[in-house]
Design an enzyme around this catalytic site. Structure first.
Site, short mmCIF file in Angstrom:
data_model
loop_
_atom_site.label_atom_id
_atom_site.label_comp_id
_atom_site.label_asym_id
_atom_site.label_seq_id
_atom_site.Cartn_x
_atom_site.Cartn_y
_atom_site.Cartn_z
N TYR A 16 -9.51 5.35 7.06
CA TYR A 16 -9.66 5.73 8.48
C TYR A 16 -10.74 6.81 8.51
O TYR A 16 -10.60 7.85 7.86
CB TYR A 16 -8.36 6.29 9.02
CG TYR A 16 -7.27 5.26 9.24
CD1 TYR A 16 -6.41 4.90 8.22
CD2 TYR A 16 -7.11 4.64 10.48
CE1 TYR A 16 -5.41 3.95 8.41
CE2 TYR A 16 -6.11 3.69 10.70
CZ TYR A 16 -5.27 3.36 9.66
OH TYR A 16 -4.28 2.41 9.86
N HIS B 204 0.86 -1.19 0.00
CA HIS B 204 0.00 0.00 0.00
C HIS B 204 0.90 1.24 0.00
O HIS B 204 1.71 1.43 0.90
CB HIS B 204 -0.92 0.01 1.23
CG HIS B 204 -2.16 -0.82 1.05
ND1 HIS B 204 -3.31 -0.57 1.75
CD2 HIS B 204 -2.42 -1.86 0.23
CE1 HIS B 204 -4.25 -1.43 1.36
NE2 HIS B 204 -3.72 -2.24 0.46
N PRO C 242 -4.74 0.49 18.53
CA PRO C 242 -4.36 0.02 17.19
C PRO C 242 -4.57 1.04 16.07
O PRO C 242 -4.24 0.79 14.93
CB PRO C 242 -5.24 -1.20 16.98
CG PRO C 242 -6.32 -1.11 17.99
CD PRO C 242 -5.83 -0.28 19.11
N TYR D 51 3.65 6.62 9.98
CA TYR D 51 2.83 5.46 9.61
C TYR D 51 3.67 4.37 8.94
O TYR D 51 3.53 3.19 9.27
CB TYR D 51 1.69 5.88 8.67
CG TYR D 51 0.60 4.83 8.55
CD1 TYR D 51 0.71 3.79 7.64
CD2 TYR D 51 -0.51 4.86 9.38
CE1 TYR D 51 -0.27 2.81 7.55
CE2 TYR D 51 -1.51 3.89 9.30
CZ TYR D 51 -1.37 2.87 8.38
OH TYR D 51 -2.35 1.89 8.29
N LYS E 117 0.54 0.27 15.17
CA LYS E 117 1.89 0.28 15.75
C LYS E 117 2.17 -0.86 16.72
O LYS E 117 3.30 -1.03 17.15
CB LYS E 117 2.13 1.61 16.48
CG LYS E 117 2.22 2.81 15.55
CD LYS E 117 3.39 2.70 14.60
CE LYS E 117 3.19 3.54 13.34
NZ LYS E 117 3.68 2.85 12.15
P1 FAS Z 1 1.32 -11.43 21.93
O1 FAS Z 1 0.42 -11.05 23.02
O2 FAS Z 1 0.94 -11.45 20.52
O3 FAS Z 1 2.07 -12.80 22.23
C1 FAS Z 1 2.43 -13.15 23.57
C2 FAS Z 1 2.42 -14.67 23.64
O4 FAS Z 1 2.84 -15.05 24.96
C3 FAS Z 1 1.03 -15.26 23.44
O5 FAS Z 1 1.08 -16.29 22.48
C4 FAS Z 1 0.64 -15.78 24.82
O6 FAS Z 1 -0.15 -16.96 24.75
C5 FAS Z 1 1.99 -16.07 25.44
N1 FAS Z 1 2.00 -15.99 26.91
C6 FAS Z 1 1.32 -15.15 27.72
N2 FAS Z 1 1.61 -15.40 29.00
C7 FAS Z 1 2.51 -16.43 29.01
C8 FAS Z 1 3.21 -17.13 30.02
N3 FAS Z 1 3.01 -16.83 31.31
N4 FAS Z 1 4.06 -18.12 29.65
C9 FAS Z 1 4.26 -18.42 28.34
N5 FAS Z 1 3.63 -17.79 27.33
C10 FAS Z 1 2.76 -16.80 27.67
N6 FAS Z 1 -1.68 -4.33 16.67
C11 FAS Z 1 -1.73 -3.70 15.47
O7 FAS Z 1 -0.69 -3.20 15.01
N7 FAS Z 1 -2.92 -3.63 14.77
C12 FAS Z 1 -4.08 -4.20 15.25
O8 FAS Z 1 -5.12 -4.13 14.60
C13 FAS Z 1 -4.06 -4.87 16.49
N8 FAS Z 1 -5.21 -5.46 16.99
C14 FAS Z 1 -5.15 -6.08 18.20
C15 FAS Z 1 -6.30 -6.69 18.77
C16 FAS Z 1 -6.24 -7.33 20.02
C17 FAS Z 1 -7.49 -7.96 20.61
C18 FAS Z 1 -5.03 -7.34 20.74
C19 FAS Z 1 -4.96 -7.99 22.12
C20 FAS Z 1 -3.90 -6.74 20.20
C21 FAS Z 1 -3.94 -6.12 18.93
N9 FAS Z 1 -2.82 -5.53 18.35
C22 FAS Z 1 -2.83 -4.91 17.16
C23 FAS Z 1 -1.58 -5.58 19.02
C24 FAS Z 1 -0.95 -6.91 18.74
O9 FAS Z 1 -0.82 -7.09 17.36
C25 FAS Z 1 0.37 -6.96 19.47
O10 FAS Z 1 1.10 -5.77 19.30
C26 FAS Z 1 1.20 -8.14 19.05
O11 FAS Z 1 0.45 -9.29 19.21
C27 FAS Z 1 2.45 -8.13 19.92
O12 FAS Z 1 3.06 -9.35 19.79
P2 FAS Z 1 3.77 -10.03 21.06
O13 FAS Z 1 4.61 -9.03 21.75
O14 FAS Z 1 4.36 -11.29 20.54
O15 FAS Z 1 2.58 -10.34 22.09
C1 PHB Z 2 -6.13 -4.30 10.64
O1 PHB Z 2 -6.17 -4.58 9.43
O2 PHB Z 2 -6.44 -5.11 11.54
C2 PHB Z 2 -5.68 -2.92 11.05
C3 PHB Z 2 -5.11 -2.09 10.10
C4 PHB Z 2 -4.70 -0.81 10.46
C5 PHB Z 2 -4.87 -0.40 11.77
C6 PHB Z 2 -5.43 -1.24 12.74
C7 PHB Z 2 -5.84 -2.51 12.37
O3 PHB Z 2 -4.48 0.87 12.13
#
Ligand code: FAS
Ligand code: PHB
Length: 395
Positions: free
Chosen positions: A206, A78, A298, A390, A302
């Site tokens: 957005y 994009h 989100p 971005y 980032k």
């Molecule tokens: P994660 O949370 O992805 O991974 C951590 C891992 O550790 C998990 O697999 C968990 O099971 C494991 N874990 C936890 N406790 C543990 C323990 N005690 N022992 C062993 N393992 C354990 N970011 C965006 O940029 N765009 C988005 O649209 C977006 N949407 C999101 C929606 C939701 C509902 C959430 C919660 C987050 C969202 N995020 C988004 C942010 C997300 O993408 C995170 O930044 C990303 O998953 C970060 O990755 P990790 O640091 O690996 O953490």
């Molecule tokens: C998504 O595709 O999940 C998404 C994309 C851009 C954002 C947040 C979420 O800023």
């Protein structure tokens, strides 16, 4: 409980999400051994629907990890994004303003590619690990122990990477009196759906509307991701697919709403929004990466991308230690990572405040949002500042 044999590795990685897996694979490429300890099953981790947009830095890390083939084959480049307010809409041209673009490729796919690479390389990933305990992080012989099917296991290691997300154990292992936490909880959430429908536009939209924020995103030509701002007390059961589509159409310009192709949701969830940072991001031989150390709303895409920059700094610090015997990278990890974390926090906070409606907003506040959007529409310097953030600030 029986203690079975002790394992040994150079880097124990707690958490098998994108942070942990990316670090493990990068270290492997450099011949540095690691073990990933994950609480859930692989299917559970791969079942989470999260981020969708990759900064250039994460694309480069996936290439360095040797995991970029499918991303380049199936991901979508994009060169810009659309921003709408009411019936108005304008485009921010990342490529023209910064010379860079972003990659639309779901976090689920990133994680799938990383798991595949670790398994192909015979990487050690312990799934369904319960009661993970980090000990001795402030000594030169730290350990991680856990239980698998009732049997206690211990790993001795040189370093521990805490990649276990916001609810993990790593951050809390750093003594309270040494940690400072910064938090802002936003007065709204995001209701998101995934639908096997063509995206409403070939780029993201957005949308700031008086009814609340909306985001039109995508995963591929026939998989769309949509979000609408909802109240913190809302519940996904309050939203039929039809109600969601009706509300989304009211929040985006009518020329877009008129072409929106709707369909059944294959995933529907509400995510709360917060900004959170813990300082420092290291204690002794424990180093925090990703959501274990920080959370962003989100809005600016980032979350995953800032986890990637943490991994970049820790990966290079460990390479410097094992390759040159230098501890410089390890000793400066936290301040280097936090410098970029706070810039990502600021951008996510700025963009969230610009695009969402707030319960305590007055008519004046809304006018300020519109004035800032009009300025962003008309001013190249303002667009360049937004675009630089971005596509991803340099590591
Ligand atoms: P994660 O949370 O992805 O991974 C951590 C891992 O550790 C998990 O697999 C968990 O099971 C494991 N874990 C936890 N406790 C543990 C323990 N005690 N022992 C062993 N393992 C354990 N970011 C965006 O940029 N765009 C988005 O649209 C977006 N949407 C999101 C929606 C939701 C509902 C959430 C919660 C987050 C969202 N995020 C988004 C942010 C997300 O993408 C995170 O930044 C990303 O998953 C970060 O990755 P990790 O640091 O690996 O953490
Ligand atoms: C998504 O595709 O999940 C998404 C994309 C851009 C954002 C947040 C979420 O800023």
């Amino acid at each position: 409980m029986r203690r079975i044999n002790q394992l040994r590795t150079q880097v124990a990685i707690v958490g098998g999400g994108p942070s942990g897996l990316l670090l493990s694979q990068l270290l492997h490429v450099q011949g540095i051994d690691s073990i990933v300890i994950e609480r859930k099953t692989k299917d559970y981790v791969l079942g989470r629907i999260r981020a969708g947009v990759l900064e250039r830095g994460l694309v480069a890390l996936m290439e360095e990890a040797g995991c970029a083939d499918r991303m380049h084959a199936e991901g979508i480049i994009h060169d810009g994004t659309l921003i709408s307010f009411g019936q108005e809409m304008f485009r921010v041209d990342f490529a023209d303003l910064t010379g860079h673009s972003v990659m639309v490729y779901g976090q689920t796919e990133v994680t799938r590619d990383l798991y595949a690479a670790r398994e192909a390389a015979g990487g050690r990933i312990v799934c369904e690990a319960e009661d993970v305990v980090i000990e001795g992080a402030d000594t030169d012989a730290p350990t991680v122990s856990y239980a698998v099917q009732g049997a206690r296991q211990a790993i001795t290691c040189d370093f521990i990477a805490g990649c276990d997300g916001f609810h993990g154990v790593s951050r809390k292992t750093i003594p309270d009196h040494l940690r400072q936490e910064f938090e802002k909880v936003y007065p709204y959430g995001w209701l998101g759906i995934l639908s096997e429908t063509p995206p409403v536009n070939h780029e993201l939209i957005y949308a700031n509307s008086e009814r609340g924020f909306a985001l039109c995103s995508q995963r591929n030509a026939n998989l769309s991701r949509y979000y609408i701002q909802c109240s913190m007390s809302d519940h996904v059961d309050n939203w039929s697919d039809e109600a969601f589509w009706d509300e989304l159409k009211k929040r985006i310009p009518s020329d877009q709403a008129d072409t929106l192709i709707t369909g059944p949701s294959i995933e529907k969830s509400i995510a709360p929004l917060r900004s959170f940072v813990t300082e420092p991001m290291q204690w002794g031989r424990l180093f925090l990466c990703g959501d274990a150390a920080h959370i962003v709303p989100p809005t600016g895409a980032k979350g995953l991308n800032t986890a990637a920059s943490d991994v970049h700094y820790l990966y290079h610090a460990l390479r410097m230690f094992y390759g040159e015997g230098s501890e410089n990278g390890l000793n400066t990890y936290s301040q280097k990572a936090l410098l970029r974390v706070w810039k990502a926090e600021r951008f996510s906070w700025w963009f969230s405040n610009l695009m969402h409606s707030y319960p305590d907003h007055t008519a004046f506040d809304h006018k300020m949002q519109i004035a800032e959007l009009e300025f962003l529409r008309s001013n190249r310097a303002a667009q360049m500042a937004m675009a630089e953030n971005y596509v991803g600030l340099p590591y």
